[in-house]
Design a protein around this motif. Sequence first.
Motif, PDB file in Angstrom:
ATOM      1  N   ASP A  70       0.526  -1.328  -0.016  1.00  0.00           N
ATOM      2  CA  ASP A  70       0.001   0.104  -0.003  1.00  0.00           C
ATOM      3  C   ASP A  70       0.910   1.158  -0.121  1.00  0.00           C
ATOM      4  O   ASP A  70       0.309   2.395  -0.088  1.00  0.00           O
ATOM      5  N   ASP A 373     -11.810 -12.332   4.399  1.00  0.00           N
ATOM      6  CA  ASP A 373     -11.588 -11.148   3.449  1.00  0.00           C
ATOM      7  C   ASP A 373     -12.156  -9.663   4.012  1.00  0.00           C
ATOM      8  O   ASP A 373     -11.296  -8.740   3.645  1.00  0.00           O
ATOM      9  N   GLU A 377      -9.883  -6.438   4.924  1.00  0.00           N
ATOM     10  CA  GLU A 377      -9.964  -5.434   4.171  1.00  0.00           C
ATOM     11  C   GLU A 377     -10.430  -4.283   5.264  1.00  0.00           C
ATOM     12  O   GLU A 377      -9.682  -3.062   5.123  1.00  0.00           O
ATOM     13  N   ARG A 380      -7.014  -3.399   6.787  1.00  0.00           N
ATOM     14  CA  ARG A 380      -6.164  -2.459   6.031  1.00  0.00           C
ATOM     15  C   ARG A 380      -6.656  -1.185   5.889  1.00  0.00           C
ATOM     16  O   ARG A 380      -5.728  -0.271   6.170  1.00  0.00           O
ATOM     17  N   ARG A 389       0.021  -4.428   7.577  1.00  0.00           N
ATOM     18  CA  ARG A 389      -0.528  -5.085   6.293  1.00  0.00           C
ATOM     19  C   ARG A 389       0.314  -6.384   5.935  1.00  0.00           C
ATOM     20  O   ARG A 389      -0.157  -7.343   5.691  1.00  0.00           O
ATOM     21  N   MET A 393      -1.037 -10.178   5.739  1.00  0.00           N
ATOM     22  CA  MET A 393      -1.073 -11.093   4.410  1.00  0.00           C
ATOM     23  C   MET A 393      -0.086 -12.167   4.757  1.00  0.00           C
ATOM     24  O   MET A 393      -0.400 -13.122   4.472  1.00  0.00           O
ATOM     25  N   LYS A 398      -1.628 -15.268   2.407  1.00  0.00           N
ATOM     26  CA  LYS A 398      -2.301 -14.352   1.288  1.00  0.00           C
ATOM     27  C   LYS A 398      -1.055 -13.465   0.655  1.00  0.00           C
ATOM     28  O   LYS A 398      -1.427 -12.742  -0.380  1.00  0.00           O
ATOM     29  N   SER A 401      -0.084 -14.144  -3.238  1.00  0.00           N
ATOM     30  CA  SER A 401      -1.206 -13.962  -4.112  1.00  0.00           C
ATOM     31  C   SER A 401      -1.682 -12.224  -3.892  1.00  0.00           C
ATOM     32  O   SER A 401      -1.956 -11.907  -5.293  1.00  0.00           O
ATOM     33  N   GLU A 402      -1.711 -11.946  -2.981  1.00  0.00           N
ATOM     34  CA  GLU A 402      -2.355 -10.646  -2.883  1.00  0.00           C
ATOM     35  C   GLU A 402      -1.534  -9.427  -3.039  1.00  0.00           C
ATOM     36  O   GLU A 402      -1.818  -8.467  -3.821  1.00  0.00           O
ATOM     37  N   ILE A 403      -0.235  -9.519  -2.392  1.00  0.00           N
ATOM     38  CA  ILE A 403       0.709  -8.609  -2.654  1.00  0.00           C
ATOM     39  C   ILE A 403       1.573  -8.875  -4.099  1.00  0.00           C
ATOM     40  O   ILE A 403       2.112  -8.038  -4.698  1.00  0.00           O
TER      41      ILE A 403
END
Length: 431
Positions: A70, A373, A377, A380, A389, A393, A398, A401-403
């Motif tokens: 972020d 999820d 969020e 976050r 953050r 994750m 995650k 896959s997410e970052i």
Amino acid sequence: MKFNLSIFLLALLLATSCSNQLDLYPRSAVSSESELTEEDAKSFLIGIYQSVQNDPGRESFIMGDLLGGDLNSASSVNGGGTNAFISNILRPEHSYPKNIWIGYYEALYQVNTLIESLKHLSNSPELNQIRGVSHYFRAYIYYNLVSKFGGVPVLRENTMEKLPRNTREEVYAFIEEDLEYAMQYAPNFSSDLGGDYNYVSKDAAIALMARTKLLQGKKAEAVELAEELIAKPYFELDSFEKIFRRQANSELIFAFVNLTIESSINLSTWFYTYAHPQSGSYVFKPNPWAMEMFTASDRRSSISVDTYEGLDVVNKYPSGQTGTDPLNVSRLAEMYLISAEGQGLAGLNRLNELRAARGLSPVSASSEEQMLDLVLEERRRELFAEGFRWVDMVRTGKAVSEIGIQERETLLPIPETELMLNEKLVQNPGY
């Protein structure tokens, strides 16, 4: 011999100004064999607050945001190069992992010295409170080390011996042991401290224990601890502005007061531009998707991010070059989120209670995965630029896959200087 406070303060200054590795402790620091008086112990504890706050450096407070996708370099365009930015930090030779490792172990040396010195004093109620706070800080140091590096050497007492890494499980057990001690002996938030959240309390220990339990996946235990704090009559969700603007509030559980006279931890200098009224060097900025995660009705929006003369900035730390800002360690909103995550679908009410306090409408979930999820969020948004953050994750599996980071980047590298100084240390996989 009687402990000389002026010599200690000079020694502490010298100790925190040099670059000390794990096996090279500051020899100028006070010996644990010195005979402290009760007044000396109080003054020593002030030094501990400053050491734990300052020694790991300002990057330690937002490392989870620098690695969490972020935040980005201020020179980036439209979020470009985020993963290259992360990979650049996660090098064994980079100064950030090195400063964090060395800084926490420097602070640990001071904490262990106080814990050992207190063994020679009586069990008065006030000294027992100091013991409780000291054990909290040791747990806090190790939470930050294990959540970033994985298993690290556990030091119950200071030693010049070169030590191998303990397992994560051993570090977690050590953290929990220290927090149990702190939960028993640290001051009471309300009656002993008068609700002053700039001092460690039993409640601060409970909050850190809840976080530690969640990190290990011990959800039921994390929920129980979080709910204990939510039920306290003196804690309640409060105005978001108060939390980050040095205003009295009912939400903070523990925060470093971070006064300019005692600290160099000035985060806003990194985030504000030079043209901003408070000025700054504008090293890091929010990625576009971080700016977009706050809706117009979200009461956190203007306190969290801002746009000044066309440039996006983090707005949680408003002092710029003019001073320093509080460094929040634990607050009630995190307990709502821990309880919601730990309960799964049954915790939807806790999630929506927090959302309502922040000006948002309720959400619903039809599966445990969807609930997770939603909580992540909300974490976050709520905990943006507070260092959570990347850890969130990683602990939920995650991060890759997410970052979009590499598998090895779910841990910080052990600094190369530490590997050279201590052949018993083993590098994290992939580095």
